[in-house]
Design a protein around this motif. Structure first.
Motif, PDB file in Angstrom:
ATOM      1  N   VAL A   5       0.864  -1.180   0.000  1.00 56.32           N
ATOM      2  CA  VAL A   5       0.000   0.000   0.000  1.00 56.32           C
ATOM      3  C   VAL A   5       0.900   1.228   0.000  1.00 56.32           C
ATOM      4  CG1 VAL A   5      -1.750   1.259   1.283  1.00 56.32           C
ATOM      5  CG2 VAL A   5      -1.791  -1.220   1.265  1.00 56.32           C
ATOM      6  N   CYS A   6       0.588   2.192  -0.850  1.00 56.12           N
ATOM      7  CA  CYS A   6       1.405   3.403  -0.940  1.00 56.12           C
ATOM      8  C   CYS A   6       1.294   4.197   0.357  1.00 56.12           C
ATOM      9  CB  CYS A   6       0.941   4.246  -2.114  1.00 56.12           C
ATOM     10  SG  CYS A   6       1.847   5.790  -2.284  1.00 56.12           S
ATOM     11  N   PRO A   7       2.415   4.534   0.999  1.00 58.73           N
ATOM     12  CA  PRO A   7       2.339   5.301   2.243  1.00 58.73           C
ATOM     13  C   PRO A   7       1.902   6.749   2.023  1.00 58.73           C
ATOM     14  CG  PRO A   7       4.626   4.842   1.685  1.00 58.73           C
ATOM     15  CD  PRO A   7       3.769   4.134   0.684  1.00 58.73           C
ATOM     16  N   ALA A   8       2.043   7.285   0.826  1.00 56.75           N
ATOM     17  CA  ALA A   8       1.687   8.678   0.570  1.00 56.75           C
ATOM     18  C   ALA A   8       0.194   8.853   0.294  1.00 56.75           C
ATOM     19  CB  ALA A   8       2.496   9.206  -0.607  1.00 56.75           C
ATOM     20  N   CYS A   9      -0.380   7.986  -0.547  1.00 62.82           N
ATOM     21  CA  CYS A   9      -1.779   8.180  -0.926  1.00 62.82           C
ATOM     22  C   CYS A   9      -2.711   7.112  -0.370  1.00 62.82           C
ATOM     23  CB  CYS A   9      -1.916   8.255  -2.441  1.00 62.82           C
ATOM     24  SG  CYS A   9      -1.511   6.730  -3.294  1.00 62.82           S
ATOM     25  N   GLY A  10      -2.176   5.967   0.087  1.00 69.15           N
ATOM     26  CA  GLY A  10      -3.000   4.925   0.679  1.00 69.15           C
ATOM     27  C   GLY A  10      -3.617   3.959  -0.308  1.00 69.15           C
ATOM     28  N   ARG A  11      -3.342   4.126  -1.595  1.00 72.51           N
ATOM     29  CA  ARG A  11      -3.885   3.213  -2.602  1.00 72.51           C
ATOM     30  C   ARG A  11      -2.960   2.013  -2.767  1.00 72.51           C
ATOM     31  NH1 ARG A  11      -5.566   6.950  -7.603  1.00 72.51           N
ATOM     32  NH2 ARG A  11      -3.397   7.529  -7.431  1.00 72.51           N
ATOM     33  N   PRO A  12      -3.489   0.876  -3.250  1.00 72.52           N
ATOM     34  CA  PRO A  12      -2.642  -0.309  -3.437  1.00 72.52           C
ATOM     35  C   PRO A  12      -1.614  -0.085  -4.536  1.00 72.52           C
ATOM     36  CG  PRO A  12      -4.924  -0.772  -4.052  1.00 72.52           C
ATOM     37  CD  PRO A  12      -4.889   0.614  -3.517  1.00 72.52           C
ATOM     38  N   SER A  13      -0.422  -0.595  -4.319  1.00 76.55           N
ATOM     39  CA  SER A  13       0.641  -0.479  -5.312  1.00 76.55           C
ATOM     40  C   SER A  13       0.721  -1.760  -6.129  1.00 76.55           C
ATOM     41  CB  SER A  13       1.976  -0.194  -4.633  1.00 76.55           C
ATOM     42  OG  SER A  13       2.294  -1.233  -3.744  1.00 76.55           O
ATOM     43  N   ARG A  14       1.312  -1.667  -7.317  1.00 78.35           N
ATOM     44  CA  ARG A  14       1.455  -2.803  -8.214  1.00 78.35           C
ATOM     45  C   ARG A  14       2.925  -3.077  -8.441  1.00 78.35           C
ATOM     46  NH1 ARG A  14      -1.590  -2.351 -13.483  1.00 78.35           N
ATOM     47  NH2 ARG A  14      -1.321  -4.571 -13.333  1.00 78.35           N
ATOM     48  N   PRO A  15       3.277  -4.290  -8.854  1.00 80.55           N
ATOM     49  CA  PRO A  15       4.680  -4.565  -9.180  1.00 80.55           C
ATOM     50  C   PRO A  15       5.153  -3.631 -10.295  1.00 80.55           C
ATOM     51  CG  PRO A  15       3.457  -6.609  -9.035  1.00 80.55           C
ATOM     52  CD  PRO A  15       2.464  -5.501  -8.945  1.00 80.55           C
ATOM     53  N   ALA A  16       6.386  -3.170 -10.190  1.00 84.77           N
ATOM     54  CA  ALA A  16       6.909  -2.206 -11.152  1.00 84.77           C
ATOM     55  C   ALA A  16       7.430  -2.875 -12.416  1.00 84.77           C
ATOM     56  CB  ALA A  16       8.032  -1.393 -10.518  1.00 84.77           C
ATOM     57  N   HIS A  17       7.607  -4.177 -12.386  1.00 85.18           N
ATOM     58  CA  HIS A  17       8.181  -4.896 -13.524  1.00 85.18           C
ATOM     59  C   HIS A  17       7.175  -5.901 -14.058  1.00 85.18           C
ATOM     60  CE1 HIS A  17      11.945  -3.114 -12.325  1.00 85.18           C
ATOM     61  NE2 HIS A  17      11.725  -3.545 -11.106  1.00 85.18           N
ATOM     62  N   PRO A  18       7.240  -6.223 -15.345  1.00 85.54           N
ATOM     63  CA  PRO A  18       6.323  -7.227 -15.892  1.00 85.54           C
ATOM     64  C   PRO A  18       6.668  -8.626 -15.387  1.00 85.54           C
ATOM     65  CG  PRO A  18       7.889  -6.552 -17.554  1.00 85.54           C
ATOM     66  CD  PRO A  18       8.114  -5.660 -16.371  1.00 85.54           C
ATOM     67  N   ALA A  19       5.711  -9.538 -15.534  1.00 85.82           N
ATOM     68  CA  ALA A  19       5.931 -10.924 -15.125  1.00 85.82           C
ATOM     69  C   ALA A  19       6.970 -11.579 -16.033  1.00 85.82           C
ATOM     70  CB  ALA A  19       4.626 -11.689 -15.195  1.00 85.82           C
ATOM     71  N   ARG A  20       7.594 -12.623 -15.538  1.00 88.25           N
ATOM     72  CA  ARG A  20       8.585 -13.343 -16.329  1.00 88.25           C
ATOM     73  C   ARG A  20       7.920 -14.046 -17.497  1.00 88.25           C
ATOM     74  NH1 ARG A  20      12.343 -16.295 -11.842  1.00 88.25           N
ATOM     75  NH2 ARG A  20      13.305 -14.401 -11.056  1.00 88.25           N
ATOM     76  N   PHE A  21       8.657 -14.173 -18.586  1.00 87.67           N
ATOM     77  CA  PHE A  21       8.167 -14.855 -19.771  1.00 87.67           C
ATOM     78  C   PHE A  21       8.522 -16.329 -19.686  1.00 87.67           C
ATOM     79  CE2 PHE A  21       9.084 -16.609 -23.956  1.00 87.67           C
ATOM     80  CZ  PHE A  21       7.846 -16.502 -24.531  1.00 87.67           C
ATOM     81  N   SER A  22       7.581 -17.171 -20.045  1.00 87.24           N
ATOM     82  CA  SER A  22       7.828 -18.605 -20.086  1.00 87.24           C
ATOM     83  C   SER A  22       7.239 -19.161 -21.380  1.00 87.24           C
ATOM     84  CB  SER A  22       7.183 -19.300 -18.894  1.00 87.24           C
ATOM     85  OG  SER A  22       7.280 -20.691 -19.053  1.00 87.24           O
ATOM     86  N   PRO A  23       8.019 -19.866 -22.184  1.00 89.55           N
ATOM     87  CA  PRO A  23       7.467 -20.442 -23.415  1.00 89.55           C
ATOM     88  C   PRO A  23       6.455 -21.554 -23.134  1.00 89.55           C
ATOM     89  CG  PRO A  23       9.821 -20.895 -23.251  1.00 89.55           C
ATOM     90  CD  PRO A  23       9.449 -20.044 -22.086  1.00 89.55           C
ATOM     91  N   GLU A  24       6.476 -22.135 -21.950  1.00 91.91           N
ATOM     92  CA  GLU A  24       5.525 -23.194 -21.598  1.00 91.91           C
ATOM     93  C   GLU A  24       4.319 -22.636 -20.839  1.00 91.91           C
ATOM     94  OE1 GLU A  24       8.845 -23.677 -20.413  1.00 91.91           O
ATOM     95  OE2 GLU A  24       9.446 -24.721 -22.234  1.00 91.91           O
ATOM     96  N   ASP A  25       3.962 -21.410 -21.081  1.00 91.33           N
ATOM     97  CA  ASP A  25       2.850 -20.775 -20.383  1.00 91.33           C
ATOM     98  C   ASP A  25       1.532 -21.388 -20.842  1.00 91.33           C
ATOM     99  OD1 ASP A  25       1.215 -19.136 -18.964  1.00 91.33           O
ATOM    100  OD2 ASP A  25       1.708 -17.320 -20.080  1.00 91.33           O
TER     101      ASP A  25
END
Length: 54
Positions: free
Chosen positions: A18-38
């Motif tokens: 949770v963002c300490p400044a605004c109180g809204r939920p934060s998200r991961p800053a990087h995309p998920a890993r790629f997997s060819p067997e997805d």
């Protein structure tokens, strides 16, 4: 607690789920890993098309 950096919707970076400044939920800053067997790639692409077609 994960030590990965997260991003607030306002553009700030934090380590907390949770963002300490605004109180809204934060998200991961990087995309998920790629997997060819997805096994769920077709579902994810369909959901992306469904959400952007509005």
């Amino acid at each position: 607690m994960s030590n990965r950096i997260r991003r607030c919707p306002d553009g700030r970076y934090t380590l907390s789920p949770v963002c300490p400044a605004c109180g809204r939920p934060s998200r991961p800053a990087h995309p998920a890993r790629f997997s060819p067997e997805d096994r769920y790639c077709n579902y994810r692409r369909a959901a992306r098309r469904w959400n952007t077609s509005e």
